[in-house]
Write an enzyme that holds these catalytic residues in place. Structure first.
Site, mmCIF file in Angstrom:
data_model
loop_
_atom_site.group_PDB
_atom_site.id
_atom_site.type_symbol
_atom_site.label_atom_id
_atom_site.label_comp_id
_atom_site.label_asym_id
_atom_site.label_seq_id
_atom_site.Cartn_x
_atom_site.Cartn_y
_atom_site.Cartn_z
ATOM 1 N N ILE A 154 -7.746 1.951 12.388
ATOM 2 C CA ILE A 154 -6.482 1.252 12.649
ATOM 3 C C ILE A 154 -5.604 2.082 13.575
ATOM 4 O O ILE A 154 -5.013 1.555 14.528
ATOM 5 C CB ILE A 154 -5.748 0.946 11.334
ATOM 6 C CG1 ILE A 154 -6.587 -0.002 10.471
ATOM 7 C CG2 ILE A 154 -4.380 0.327 11.613
ATOM 8 C CD1 ILE A 154 -6.018 -0.255 9.085
ATOM 9 N N ARG A 233 0.785 2.008 3.437
ATOM 10 C CA ARG A 233 1.122 1.955 2.020
ATOM 11 C C ARG A 233 2.564 2.407 1.835
ATOM 12 O O ARG A 233 3.012 3.387 2.448
ATOM 13 C CB ARG A 233 0.195 2.850 1.185
ATOM 14 C CG ARG A 233 -1.226 2.331 1.057
ATOM 15 C CD ARG A 233 -1.291 1.072 0.209
ATOM 16 N NE ARG A 233 -2.651 0.562 0.056
ATOM 17 C CZ ARG A 233 -3.207 -0.346 0.832
ATOM 18 N NH1 ARG A 233 -2.520 -0.840 1.863
ATOM 19 N NH2 ARG A 233 -4.429 -0.766 0.611
ATOM 20 N N ASP A 257 6.135 -3.051 6.551
ATOM 21 C CA ASP A 257 5.364 -4.150 5.972
ATOM 22 C C ASP A 257 4.985 -3.843 4.533
ATOM 23 O O ASP A 257 4.417 -4.693 3.851
ATOM 24 C CB ASP A 257 4.098 -4.398 6.798
ATOM 25 C CG ASP A 257 3.317 -5.607 6.321
ATOM 26 O OD1 ASP A 257 3.943 -6.676 6.167
ATOM 27 O OD2 ASP A 257 2.097 -5.493 6.094
ATOM 28 N N GLU A 262 6.669 -2.249 -4.357
ATOM 29 C CA GLU A 262 6.455 -3.669 -4.033
ATOM 30 C C GLU A 262 5.745 -4.443 -5.135
ATOM 31 O O GLU A 262 5.816 -5.671 -5.191
ATOM 32 C CB GLU A 262 5.675 -3.795 -2.732
ATOM 33 C CG GLU A 262 4.225 -3.355 -2.809
ATOM 34 C CD GLU A 262 3.519 -3.485 -1.461
ATOM 35 O OE1 GLU A 262 2.480 -4.159 -1.419
ATOM 36 O OE2 GLU A 262 4.010 -2.924 -0.467
ATOM 37 N N HIS A 294 3.926 -7.306 3.252
ATOM 38 C CA HIS A 294 2.550 -6.802 3.200
ATOM 39 C C HIS A 294 1.592 -7.829 3.813
ATOM 40 O O HIS A 294 0.584 -8.207 3.197
ATOM 41 C CB HIS A 294 2.142 -6.493 1.755
ATOM 42 C CG HIS A 294 1.054 -5.462 1.664
ATOM 43 N ND1 HIS A 294 1.026 -4.487 0.692
ATOM 44 C CD2 HIS A 294 -0.057 -5.250 2.420
ATOM 45 C CE1 HIS A 294 -0.054 -3.734 0.840
ATOM 46 N NE2 HIS A 294 -0.721 -4.182 1.894
ATOM 47 N N GLN A 295 1.893 -8.248 5.026
ATOM 48 C CA GLN A 295 1.120 -9.297 5.677
ATOM 49 C C GLN A 295 0.341 -8.820 6.886
ATOM 50 O O GLN A 295 -0.293 -9.626 7.577
ATOM 51 C CB GLN A 295 2.050 -10.443 6.095
ATOM 52 C CG GLN A 295 3.028 -10.081 7.217
ATOM 53 C CD GLN A 295 3.994 -11.195 7.555
ATOM 54 O OE1 GLN A 295 4.997 -11.369 6.877
ATOM 55 N NE2 GLN A 295 3.689 -11.947 8.604
#
Length: 331
Positions: A154, A233, A257, A262, A294-295
């Site tokens: 990533i 995270r 995000d 959460e 968190h998308q």
């Protein structure tokens, strides 16, 4: 055999049902696994969970007592699972070790650009037919410095995007990625990366060693007008310390995000309830902060790969096979 899938979003349900068709029956529920909901799984040998499931000792004990023997988590991260307890209880635990890195990298870049160019504020204004430009000035990313903390798949994908915008690349990781070095990335100590970067993006896993990687000291090391993005995270950032720095007027923009508390919030509709999390309530009030739910992973491509891998993990379990996705039992 019927598989019980917890925490399934509406968009995911038809994809999961289609993927399991011809293999096993699957029942999808939108609730997440926790101490209250774990009894739902009584009699289910195999369950599938999402990253926000509570799979601590007590929940695992409830699941095991009900007959659950295999947990197929639909995520790469597994910090929510007590693997030692799962192993003691004789459970098999598998995750998805790989899915499209572009989904997260592209979303992280989107967050960076959204806070840089004040997209949310501009959109809100134009809905009210307010077309002023006051307060909407951003900056060119070309020629500026980006710091990538974590240069795996990533992080590499993000670096390629930033390289395409003509940015100077700094990296930090336990090992250098040759592909990033080829792009011109210079690996430096974390403190130097934070001090020199105009944009800092996080792409490391959450482990005890990385918890609050961006703590009060790290935040104070960053430039006052830097942009901070986290699509990895929530626990990587000390959110209380971040709020204090934002209150002091620091940072051009923050795109999150993920959030360290959460669980029990993200993926759920809390719009009609009082917000009990004071830190999150403060965070979303800052005009230079954008919080999403968190998308980053949530594309057709990535979700499809996650579901396919999850189905394969279940098939491997029922056939007695092992793969790189199996976390417990350990090799």
């Amino acid at each position: 055999m019927e598989i019980l899938a917890f925490g399934v979003q509406a968009d995911e349900k038809p994809l999961i049902e289609k993927a399991f068709a011809g293999h096993h029956d699957v029942r999808c529920v939108d609730v997440f696994v926790n101490e209250d909901t774990a009894p739902i799984a009584a009699g289910q040998e195999v369950i599938s969970t999402s990253v926000n499931a509570d799979l601590g000792p007590r929940v695992l004990e409830i699941l095991a007592a009900g007959g659950t023997r295999m947990i197929a988590q639909r995520s790469t991260g597994f910090n929510n699972i007590d693997l030692e307890v799962a192993e003691r209880l004789g459970m098999t635990v598998a995750r998805v070790s790989y899915y499209s890195p572009y989904s997260v990298a592209e979303f992280a870049w989107t967050l960076a650009m959204a806070v840089n160019r004040r997209i949310v504020r501009a959109s809100t204004r134009t809905r009210d037919f307010d077309f002023r430009l006051d307060g909407l000035m951003g900056r060119d990313m070309h020629g500026r410095t980006v710091g990538v903390l974590g240069t795996g798949k990533i992080g590499e994908a993000f670096a390629r995007i930033a390289h395409g915008f003509g940015m100077r690349l700094l990296g930090w990781d336990v090992a250098e990625n040759p592909a990033c070095v080829e792009l011109g990335m210079k690996y430096v100590p974390k403190e130097q990366l934070l001090a020199e970067s105009d944009l800092v993006t996080l792409h490391v896993p959450l482990m005890p060693e990385t918890r609050h990687l961006i703590d009060e000291a790290a935040l104070k090391t960053m430039k006052d007008d830097a942009i901070l993005v986290n699509s990895s995270r929530g626990g990587l950032i000390d959110t209380v310390a971040l709020v204090m720095e934002l209150r002091a007027g620091r940072f051009a923009g923050v795109g999150l995000d993920v959030y360290e508390a959460e669980a029990g919030l993200f993926f759920l509709d809390k719009s009609l309830q009082a917000v009990e999390d004071d830190t999150l309530a403060r965070l979303v009030t800052f005009p230079n902060v954008l919080v999403t739910s968190h998308q980053a992973y949530y594309t057709e491509d990535a979700v499809g790969q996650i579901i396919d891998a999850t189905v394969q993990n279940v098939l491997d379990y029922t056939a007695g096979r092992r793969s790189e996705n199996v976390l417990v039992p350990r090799s």
